[in-house]
Enzyme design. Sequence first.
Site, short mmCIF file in Angstrom:
data_model
loop_
_atom_site.label_atom_id
_atom_site.label_comp_id
_atom_site.label_asym_id
_atom_site.label_seq_id
_atom_site.Cartn_x
_atom_site.Cartn_y
_atom_site.Cartn_z
N GLU A 1 -25.90 31.78 5.34
CA GLU A 1 -26.10 30.39 4.69
C GLU A 1 -26.86 30.35 4.45
O GLU A 1 -27.53 29.57 3.59
CB GLU A 1 -25.26 29.65 6.10
N ASP B 1 -23.31 31.39 10.61
CA ASP B 1 -23.34 30.63 11.81
C ASP B 1 -22.49 31.01 12.46
O ASP B 1 -21.30 30.99 12.54
CB ASP B 1 -24.40 29.76 11.72
N ASP C 1 -21.15 29.14 15.34
CA ASP C 1 -20.00 27.74 15.68
C ASP C 1 -19.19 27.71 15.20
O ASP C 1 -19.12 28.01 14.50
CB ASP C 1 -21.28 26.84 15.89
N GLU D 1 -18.43 25.28 13.06
CA GLU D 1 -19.15 24.73 11.34
C GLU D 1 -19.49 26.32 10.71
O GLU D 1 -19.30 26.29 9.10
CB GLU D 1 -20.61 24.17 11.35
N TYR E 1 -29.71 31.64 18.35
CA TYR E 1 -29.57 30.22 18.07
C TYR E 1 -29.52 28.95 18.72
O TYR E 1 -29.65 28.92 19.78
CB TYR E 1 -27.61 30.97 18.09
N ARG F 1 -28.77 25.79 18.07
CA ARG F 1 -27.35 25.33 17.86
C ARG F 1 -26.43 25.28 19.32
O ARG F 1 -25.69 25.83 18.94
CB ARG F 1 -26.75 24.83 17.11
N HIS G 1 -21.84 30.34 22.93
CA HIS G 1 -23.38 30.56 22.43
C HIS G 1 -23.93 31.77 23.58
O HIS G 1 -24.12 31.04 25.61
CB HIS G 1 -24.37 29.80 22.13
#
Length: 742
Positions: free
Chosen positions: A7, A83, A85, A87, A298, A300, A345
């Site tokens: 990203e 990423d 997650d 999203e 990470y 988030r 995570h």
Amino acid sequence: MNLIIVESPAKARTIKNFLGKDYDVIASKGHIRDLPKSRFGIEIDEETHTIVPKYSVAKENAPTVKEIKEKAKKADTIYIATDEDREGEAIGWHIAHAIKKDPQELPRIVFHEITKNAIKHALESARKIDMDMVNAQQARRLLDRIVGYKLSPLLSSKIQKGLSGGRVQSSTLKLVVDREKEIKAFVPEEYWSIDTTFKTNIEANLIKHKSEKIEKLTIKNKETAAAIVESVKNDSFTIEKIETKQRKSSTPPPFMTSTLQQTASSKLGFSPKKTMMLAQALYEGVKTPDGTSGVITYMRTDSLNLAKEAVDAVRGIIESRYGEKYLPKSAKVYTKKAKGAQEAHEAIRPTMLQFTPEVASKYLKADELKLYRLIYERFMACQMEDAVFEQQSIIFKGNENEYRASGRKLIFEGFYKVTGTEDKDKLLPTLKEGDTAEIEKIKPEQHFTEPPSRYSEASLIKKLEAEGVGRPSTYAPTIATLTNRTYVSIEKKQIIPTEIAFTVTEILEKHFSNIVDINFTANMEEQLEEIAEGDIDWEKLLIDFYDKFMQQIEDGKEQIVSLKMAKPLGRNCPKCGSELLLRSGRFGQFVACSGFPKCKYTEQVDEEGNKIEKKEEVAEDKCDKCGGDMVIKNGRNGQFLACANYPDCKNTKSIQVEEKVSETPCPDCGGKLSLKNSRRGPFWGCENYPDCKFISKFEPTTIKCTQDGCDGVLAPRTFRNKEVYECVKCKTKTPREEIDQK
């Protein structure tokens, strides 16, 4: 040649450093395919009665898509490395569609940290794109689009241009508004404490009086306090019990997104937005002694899981650096999660323990280093031994009264060795049970209960997390949106709702109660999690919500009384020249400039719409520039004089307070009191300033204290923005009106 698609350009550069010439790395720069910005972008399939999103590639993303397509044609294998997650999963799915590839045919790699070993391991354990996670993100995205695109125009048409509503945003705003209502409705409650010191210098708390348990609000007034004081003075005390126990202070868990934002706010003064920006840089790659690398995992995440390898490594460092006594026999495991926690995570931790804050100080920027130190020390601390305190409690027993004194001292610092501690030892002298004890000092003290405090950014995030509202990635943007839409302002770390926030929330509560219901929003988060687990049909969830919500929108168009009635008055704004409009607001009609929000000129009008002329008091002074009258005006720094011929003459000057000296001496020190002026207006001040800091908005008197047995003088004070008289001896406060009436 293999192609890896990530990203972020920073992440792409870091990963490229780890891989050889057989790999090319390119960044999508976030979403490259999404719902259109200029239209709703959602259609209803009439045959299946399902929601159909109309995704498209935005014009500004077209060059990126073209570049990825060209590189993809030459690549043997294309890896999706967005990423980890929901999203990121959805972005990877969109990238595949944008470059005309089947998402299920492209290998998907994920990693918690951007290090050489992590990237190598990810390439060796590629999987397919998880469509359940993609659908959970699609459901969230479409829910937010439905609410935002349909509710925001309604609010703008009925209340004020530029307003917005949102699925998470509006329920969050209601939390802030409800707290402000609590504060406004709060009525202070009087209570008294009996501050007592035993010999020698042992502060103790009264816990019983005549067999009645004494708590914070038990003693309601001065009379009760005086009776207890008299009882204590006539009582005789012995040391009934001395109890010594050991108490542990448990190690803190590693950081997740919400706790990192909260701690960075309280300890470093960083806003959630700034914290996430700095954490993003630390995750994507910074300079280290071994080259550019990601130095934290990470950022988030709502997980407290830790990789076994990382825990083993930190345990080794704790033992070698601090000694065996600081290392628990087995690794500590933290499993507590936020309500509705998602994605497996890791917690936020450093990726290279040899990159200590001391080493990092040579490579990181000042604020990056502060946040990195916080993360590094928290990770070390979470695997160390608990701190141990020795806690001592002494019971002083009398015939009618009972006191407790408490003290403690740190006997093993444990994890405080790394984090430090603000706790100070409160040591008690060595005493024996059965010994007599004498009162050294006793003083009744009046207090008033405090209203609930406003939310700070940190405490609001903590509340959202506890209620299961939003995701780690949405906390900071939600608060930023409320600020940008002028629903709230942030002053001295307090979130304060504006007047329009009350208006919007009241209308939403009446017509869209589900949207502002924190439980409804949290329940929706849980259903999104069930979609990610493959347990709920995402399309059915969407269409069920859509049908009910669109009916609410239609009802709202008919039932919500417009506060935006705009009637041209045929007059121009004296500030900017735009047309003035008669509008209807929460508190009735008012005149406002049509140039709002650039021009905020308003006029007060009566019930019939006639302008209420402000009668300005004309001063005796004349303008020394044009000779016109000078009028008294109110500014943010108090009253001042301004020329009545404004704007032709813009002369202003401060108001000189008439020199007065009070016949009553200063109640604090006996000095002379004189009338002075400040930016907040005139006040009475003592001549002995700064040794005596007495000030008052109104002139003191020689009135004696009304309490029995007290011969003190009542001094004027301002207490909680209210004018009161306070006795200089017993400190009893009485509202000014009561004394003035007497």
